[in-house]
Design a protein around this motif. Structure first.
Motif, PDB file in Angstrom:
ATOM      1  N   MET A   1       0.840  -1.178   0.000  1.00  0.00           N
ATOM      2  CA  MET A   1       0.000   0.000   0.000  1.00  0.00           C
ATOM      3  C   MET A   1       0.887   1.244   0.000  1.00  0.00           C
ATOM      4  O   MET A   1       1.842   1.340   0.746  1.00  0.00           O
ATOM      5  N   ILE A   2       0.535   2.183  -0.850  1.00  0.00           N
ATOM      6  CA  ILE A   2       1.202   3.480  -0.886  1.00  0.00           C
ATOM      7  C   ILE A   2       0.188   4.527  -0.442  1.00  0.00           C
ATOM      8  O   ILE A   2      -0.919   4.595  -0.986  1.00  0.00           O
ATOM      9  N   ILE A   3       0.561   5.327   0.535  1.00  0.00           N
ATOM     10  CA  ILE A   3      -0.278   6.435   0.991  1.00  0.00           C
ATOM     11  C   ILE A   3       0.530   7.711   0.826  1.00  0.00           C
ATOM     12  O   ILE A   3       1.656   7.809   1.315  1.00  0.00           O
ATOM     13  N   ILE A   4      -0.045   8.672   0.106  1.00  0.00           N
ATOM     14  CA  ILE A   4       0.586   9.976  -0.034  1.00  0.00           C
ATOM     15  C   ILE A   4      -0.231  10.982   0.754  1.00  0.00           C
ATOM     16  O   ILE A   4      -1.422  11.172   0.492  1.00  0.00           O
ATOM     17  N   VAL A   5       0.425  11.600   1.728  1.00  0.00           N
ATOM     18  CA  VAL A   5      -0.192  12.655   2.533  1.00  0.00           C
ATOM     19  C   VAL A   5       0.194  13.966   1.878  1.00  0.00           C
ATOM     20  O   VAL A   5       1.382  14.300   1.793  1.00  0.00           O
ATOM     21  N   MET A   6      -0.800  14.701   1.389  1.00  0.00           N
ATOM     22  CA  MET A   6      -0.545  15.877   0.571  1.00  0.00           C
ATOM     23  C   MET A   6      -1.187  17.133   1.157  1.00  0.00           C
ATOM     24  O   MET A   6      -2.066  17.060   1.997  1.00  0.00           O
ATOM     25  N   GLY A   7      -0.716  18.281   0.675  1.00  0.00           N
ATOM     26  CA  GLY A   7      -1.237  19.583   1.075  1.00  0.00           C
ATOM     27  C   GLY A   7      -0.124  20.610   0.980  1.00  0.00           C
ATOM     28  O   GLY A   7       1.020  20.272   0.695  1.00  0.00           O
ATOM     29  N   VAL A   8      -0.480  21.849   1.216  1.00  0.00           N
ATOM     30  CA  VAL A   8       0.518  22.914   1.150  1.00  0.00           C
ATOM     31  C   VAL A   8       1.510  22.775   2.303  1.00  0.00           C
ATOM     32  O   VAL A   8       1.255  22.081   3.286  1.00  0.00           O
ATOM     33  N   SER A   9       2.628  23.458   2.172  1.00  0.00           N
ATOM     34  CA  SER A   9       3.630  23.459   3.233  1.00  0.00           C
ATOM     35  C   SER A   9       2.999  24.004   4.505  1.00  0.00           C
ATOM     36  O   SER A   9       2.265  24.987   4.473  1.00  0.00           O
ATOM     37  N   GLY A  10       3.259  23.341   5.623  1.00  0.00           N
ATOM     38  CA  GLY A  10       2.713  23.779   6.898  1.00  0.00           C
ATOM     39  C   GLY A  10       1.388  23.140   7.263  1.00  0.00           C
ATOM     40  O   GLY A  10       0.855  23.384   8.346  1.00  0.00           O
ATOM     41  N   SER A  11       0.858  22.283   6.390  1.00  0.00           N
ATOM     42  CA  SER A  11      -0.434  21.642   6.672  1.00  0.00           C
ATOM     43  C   SER A  11      -0.302  20.447   7.615  1.00  0.00           C
ATOM     44  O   SER A  11      -1.311  19.935   8.104  1.00  0.00           O
TER      45      SER A  11
ATOM     46  N   LEU B   1      10.376  10.760  -7.702  1.00  0.00           N
ATOM     47  CA  LEU B   1       9.402  10.251  -6.738  1.00  0.00           C
ATOM     48  C   LEU B   1       8.524   9.149  -7.335  1.00  0.00           C
ATOM     49  O   LEU B   1       8.236   8.155  -6.661  1.00  0.00           O
ATOM     50  N   ALA B   2       8.115   9.303  -8.591  1.00  0.00           N
ATOM     51  CA  ALA B   2       7.297   8.264  -9.238  1.00  0.00           C
ATOM     52  C   ALA B   2       8.052   6.935  -9.273  1.00  0.00           C
ATOM     53  O   ALA B   2       7.479   5.871  -9.015  1.00  0.00           O
ATOM     54  N   LYS B   3       9.345   7.006  -9.584  1.00  0.00           N
ATOM     55  CA  LYS B   3      10.166   5.790  -9.610  1.00  0.00           C
ATOM     56  C   LYS B   3      10.269   5.180  -8.209  1.00  0.00           C
ATOM     57  O   LYS B   3      10.155   3.961  -8.040  1.00  0.00           O
ATOM     58  N   LYS B   4      10.469   6.030  -7.202  1.00  0.00           N
ATOM     59  CA  LYS B   4      10.553   5.546  -5.816  1.00  0.00           C
ATOM     60  C   LYS B   4       9.237   4.910  -5.376  1.00  0.00           C
ATOM     61  O   LYS B   4       9.230   3.863  -4.721  1.00  0.00           O
ATOM     62  N   LEU B   5       8.114   5.537  -5.721  1.00  0.00           N
ATOM     63  CA  LEU B   5       6.804   4.987  -5.347  1.00  0.00           C
ATOM     64  C   LEU B   5       6.628   3.584  -5.922  1.00  0.00           C
ATOM     65  O   LEU B   5       6.129   2.682  -5.246  1.00  0.00           O
ATOM     66  N   TYR B   6       7.048   3.399  -7.162  1.00  0.00           N
ATOM     67  CA  TYR B   6       6.975   2.080  -7.779  1.00  0.00           C
ATOM     68  C   TYR B   6       7.836   1.079  -7.009  1.00  0.00           C
ATOM     69  O   TYR B   6       7.389  -0.040  -6.713  1.00  0.00           O
TER      70      TYR B   6
ATOM     71  N   CYS C   1       4.097  14.574   0.695  1.00  0.00           N
ATOM     72  CA  CYS C   1       4.421  15.285  -0.548  1.00  0.00           C
ATOM     73  C   CYS C   1       3.332  16.302  -0.842  1.00  0.00           C
ATOM     74  O   CYS C   1       2.148  15.976  -0.801  1.00  0.00           O
ATOM     75  N   SER C   2       3.724  17.507  -1.178  1.00  0.00           N
ATOM     76  CA  SER C   2       2.744  18.568  -1.411  1.00  0.00           C
ATOM     77  C   SER C   2       1.742  18.201  -2.505  1.00  0.00           C
ATOM     78  O   SER C   2       0.550  18.430  -2.347  1.00  0.00           O
ATOM     79  N   SER C   3       2.196  17.665  -3.628  1.00  0.00           N
ATOM     80  CA  SER C   3       1.309  17.200  -4.709  1.00  0.00           C
ATOM     81  C   SER C   3       0.234  18.228  -5.046  1.00  0.00           C
ATOM     82  O   SER C   3      -0.942  17.903  -5.160  1.00  0.00           O
TER      83      SER C   3
ATOM     84  N   LEU D   1       3.153  11.434 -10.345  1.00  0.00           N
ATOM     85  CA  LEU D   1       3.469  10.616  -9.178  1.00  0.00           C
ATOM     86  C   LEU D   1       2.843   9.222  -9.274  1.00  0.00           C
ATOM     87  O   LEU D   1       3.456   8.236  -8.874  1.00  0.00           O
ATOM     88  N   SER D   2       1.642   9.144  -9.791  1.00  0.00           N
ATOM     89  CA  SER D   2       0.947   7.855  -9.854  1.00  0.00           C
ATOM     90  C   SER D   2       1.169   7.110 -11.173  1.00  0.00           C
ATOM     91  O   SER D   2       0.574   6.060 -11.393  1.00  0.00           O
ATOM     92  N   SER D   3       2.042   7.628 -12.018  1.00  0.00           N
ATOM     93  CA  SER D   3       2.238   7.054 -13.356  1.00  0.00           C
ATOM     94  C   SER D   3       2.798   5.633 -13.345  1.00  0.00           C
ATOM     95  O   SER D   3       2.578   4.890 -14.301  1.00  0.00           O
ATOM     96  N   GLN D   4       3.499   5.244 -12.299  1.00  0.00           N
ATOM     97  CA  GLN D   4       4.104   3.915 -12.268  1.00  0.00           C
ATOM     98  C   GLN D   4       3.522   3.015 -11.184  1.00  0.00           C
ATOM     99  O   GLN D   4       3.894   1.849 -11.086  1.00  0.00           O
ATOM    100  N   SER D   5       2.622   3.548 -10.380  1.00  0.00           N
ATOM    101  CA  SER D   5       2.057   2.785  -9.266  1.00  0.00           C
ATOM    102  C   SER D   5       0.585   2.483  -9.533  1.00  0.00           C
ATOM    103  O   SER D   5      -0.142   3.326 -10.045  1.00  0.00           O
ATOM    104  N   LYS D   6       0.178   1.286  -9.151  1.00  0.00           N
ATOM    105  CA  LYS D   6      -1.192   0.862  -9.411  1.00  0.00           C
ATOM    106  C   LYS D   6      -2.183   1.403  -8.384  1.00  0.00           C
ATOM    107  O   LYS D   6      -3.306   1.730  -8.718  1.00  0.00           O
TER     108      LYS D   6
END
Length: 166
Positions: free
Chosen positions: A1-11, A61-66, A78-80, A89-94
């Motif tokens: 499982m990959i979870i990306i926690v996103m938002g602006v800096s300081g969130s 990052l996309a490569k690392k996520l894979y 990751c701000s994303s 970011l999700s280009s290589q991960s299912k």
């Protein structure tokens, strides 16, 4: 499982992602650690990154996520900010579970002004809000709660998603 926690800096991405990693026994990574030095220098000098600056970082990052997905998974802070970034970011991960931490400009500005040891300063916050394209998917969490309340909500929603898929 990959979870990306996103938002602006300081969130609270790093704080929440670290706590989530402990609760799920997944490895924690901070996307900021993968920025090229030129990006860090630019931000330290009060200049916002543009899409040209971000592209090599997002591809790394996309490569690392894979790679992490092929192992046991991971939690990434990751701000994303833009949909186009999330697509890269999700280009290589299912399967990526997106967690969007949302809060008001004033709340986040106060947080940034009260922290030390980070290259992002409050002067750049407006550019992040201007760039932000909130996702129309994933888990949306308001940051006006304790970290423990946020983690509990995230875990309950992820468990709900897992149950729906079975």
């Amino acid at each position: 499982m990959i979870i990306i926690v996103m938002g602006v800096s300081g969130s609270g991405k790093s704080t929440i992602a670290k706590l989530l990693a402990k609760k799920t026994d997944l490895d924690y990574y901070d996307a900021d650690d993968f920025h090229p030095q030129s990006n860090i220098d630019k931000m330290k000098n009060g200049k916002a990154l543009d899409d040209t600056d971000r592209k090599p970082w997002l591809l790394i990052l996309a490569k690392k996520l894979y790679e992490w997905e092929q192992q046991k998974g991971a939690i990434l802070a990751c701000s994303s900010l833009k949909e186009s970034y999330r697509i890269v970011l999700s280009s290589q991960s299912k399967k990526i579970e997106w967690v969007y931490l949302k809060g008001s400009f004033e709340t986040i500005k106060n947080r940034i002004e009260n922290r030390t040891g980070h290259f992002m300063n409050s002067k750049l916050l407006r550019s992040q809000f201007d760039t932000l394209e909130p996702p129309h998917y994933g888990i949306h969490i308001n940051i006006d709660q304790t970290p423990q309340q946020i983690i509990t909500q995230i875990l309950l929603k992820i468990l709900g998603e897992i149950q729906k898929n079975y």
